[in-house]
Design an enzyme around this catalytic site. Sequence first.
Site, PDB file in Angstrom:
ATOM      1  N   ASN A 242       1.050  -1.325  -0.308  1.00  0.00           N
ATOM      2  CA  ASN A 242      -0.189   0.027   0.090  1.00  0.00           C
ATOM      3  C   ASN A 242       0.830   1.288   0.332  1.00  0.00           C
ATOM      4  O   ASN A 242       1.788   1.208   0.492  1.00  0.00           O
ATOM      5  CB  ASN A 242      -0.712  -0.136   1.574  1.00  0.00           C
TER       6      ASN A 242
ATOM      7  N   ASP B 182      -1.694  23.061   8.639  1.00  0.00           N
ATOM      8  CA  ASP B 182      -2.024  21.651   7.427  1.00  0.00           C
ATOM      9  C   ASP B 182      -3.293  22.083   6.532  1.00  0.00           C
ATOM     10  O   ASP B 182      -3.231  23.672   6.726  1.00  0.00           O
ATOM     11  CB  ASP B 182      -3.442  21.219   8.834  1.00  0.00           C
TER      12      ASP B 182
ATOM     13  N   TYR C 120       1.444  10.819   3.941  1.00  0.00           N
ATOM     14  CA  TYR C 120       1.359  11.401   5.607  1.00  0.00           C
ATOM     15  C   TYR C 120       2.365  11.900   6.398  1.00  0.00           C
ATOM     16  O   TYR C 120       3.479  11.821   5.433  1.00  0.00           O
ATOM     17  CB  TYR C 120       1.254   9.721   6.486  1.00  0.00           C
ATOM     18  N   ARG C 121       2.369  12.761   6.489  1.00  0.00           N
ATOM     19  CA  ARG C 121       3.051  13.744   6.567  1.00  0.00           C
ATOM     20  C   ARG C 121       3.894  13.238   7.718  1.00  0.00           C
ATOM     21  O   ARG C 121       3.819  12.176   8.751  1.00  0.00           O
ATOM     22  CB  ARG C 121       2.661  15.051   7.212  1.00  0.00           C
TER      23      ARG C 121
END
Length: 605
Positions: free
Chosen positions: A168, A282, A172-173
């Site tokens: 997969n 964000d 993601y940060r």
Amino acid sequence: MSFKDLQSFIKELERKGELVRVKVEVDPELEITEITDRVSKSYGKALLFEKVKGSKYPVLINAMGTYERMAMALGVKSLNDMGDVINDLMDMSSYMGVVKAVKSIPKLTRMASVFPIKLPIKGACQEVINHDPDLNELPIIKCWPEDGGKFLTLPLVITKDPETGIQNMGMYRMQVYDKNTTGMHWHWHKDGREIYEQYRKLGGKMPISVALGCDPAITYAATAPLPKMIDEMMFAGFLRKMPVNMVKSITNDIYVPADAEFIIEGYVDVNEPLRVEGPFGDHTGYYSLEDDYPVFHVTCITHKKKPVYPTTIVGKPPMEDCYMGKATERIFLPLFKMINPEIIDINFPLEGVFHSCVIISIDKKYPGHANKVINSVWGMGQMMYTKMVIVVDKDVDPQDTEAVAYNLFNNMEPQRDIVITEGPLDALDHASNTPLYGSRVGIDATRKWDIELQAREVKKEEVTAERKEEAKKLLEDLKDKGGILDFNLPYKEDLTKCILVSIDKTEAWQAKKVINSIEEKLKEVKLIAVFDKEIDPNNLSIVAWKLFNNIDAKRDLIIKEGTVGVDATRKLASEGHTRPWPKDIEMSQEMKEYVDRRWQEYGID
């Protein structure tokens, strides 16, 4: 045109005049962000910072930061073309019969390119191998003043299901803690988190490889909300019209894109305590708050001999990630139509930050059709997080916000056409008092059939020119008396349709008191929205951003006969909102002034 790797994309950007090389030294802490934010907000070019303080590697940012560059990244002339390609792929009638089968050969040929190829040799990403890795050698940026530290913002995190062996890839940060550990920001609803939970049952170490700087199709594929059965590398191969070459990582069995700029290999020890990660400025335009996440341990870093480090920044829209979101909108429109054939088009407004608002046009076939679509959308995968769904008729372009507003104010009667329900919310939603769960609103802005009008009759009063002047005078009086600081009547065809006001909020429920005071005098007004004092009601983009993101529908909508009031202010603990309310993302004044002084040096204008 497809791209073999990131550097071939950079060459094409430069050839088309879409890239600026910044040759003076810049600081990865805040300075790159402030420069890029200005360029992004002005729909500017991609930036390649050739001299970054503390690192020998150049930094690429804003590479996909316009509609045109996003389309170029995916090898099409327009993002709409991607939807057409997906639509053709799903048209199974093309594969029926001998003649049609022959005609479909080009599509079948493209399908043959989706399967990744595992190479038995090392890849370009492994030209240099470092078993004593130091993340501090990379030009990792600190984006915003109150961020918890430096963050990898474009990491392609590759994991492997321990049961099936299927890989997969997600984005993601990753907050850098020290030279060889980072946070791993897996939200509960992400596939990476699900695989992590599987490893937790087994115990031990979970192998992970992180790719930095792949060709843009692979980077985009990592962000796409794909069903679990669709491999991201297969999807990338389909987008780029050629298979992705993969090579085995040096220290684990995970296969990575052979032409990536950097590969960071390591593991998460599932028995290790979680560690505080954040805050982080964000994509919502707010700081996401601190929380506990798994720790990623770096064991090896490999890279090309002359790699380019890719990064991005997120914050108040528009920014680069907005155009990646728009690509998703166009690519997945055919899937929306397959599930709901009545859907004509969709628009995720940039101010809605992907999960706060969607506008949908439909071919209305029966009374209540809009409500059917609203509820269907909330049942479609990640669409369940959408806080506001607006439905218009097929002849209304969802991308035309003025046309949408016209139909909203003329076709919608609040008590009849607004539905509020509770359900899951995105992890970054801050308006609900309960994390991951709250209320959502659906609005039927379609033209009503007679039977719908009979279901709930709404009395309408004619609004005269004199009444419009009374409305303006009332608001001026409220402004003079201190009830409101400023107001805007943006709907020029009828000055009473929509009223936007700002207030200096000092007490609980103050916004609702203002709404009631206006509604008592102007019962014919359709929408009253109240914002905090720092919001200019004349800046409709910021107004929309606050309205989409600051409300929990059940708590913040006041629906009366013919009128809906919206409290889009920051919520107080005394109003029942006991969760911390995040801060708006703002650059420090010191850095703004510093970049002002240096602007001519950058050579961007």
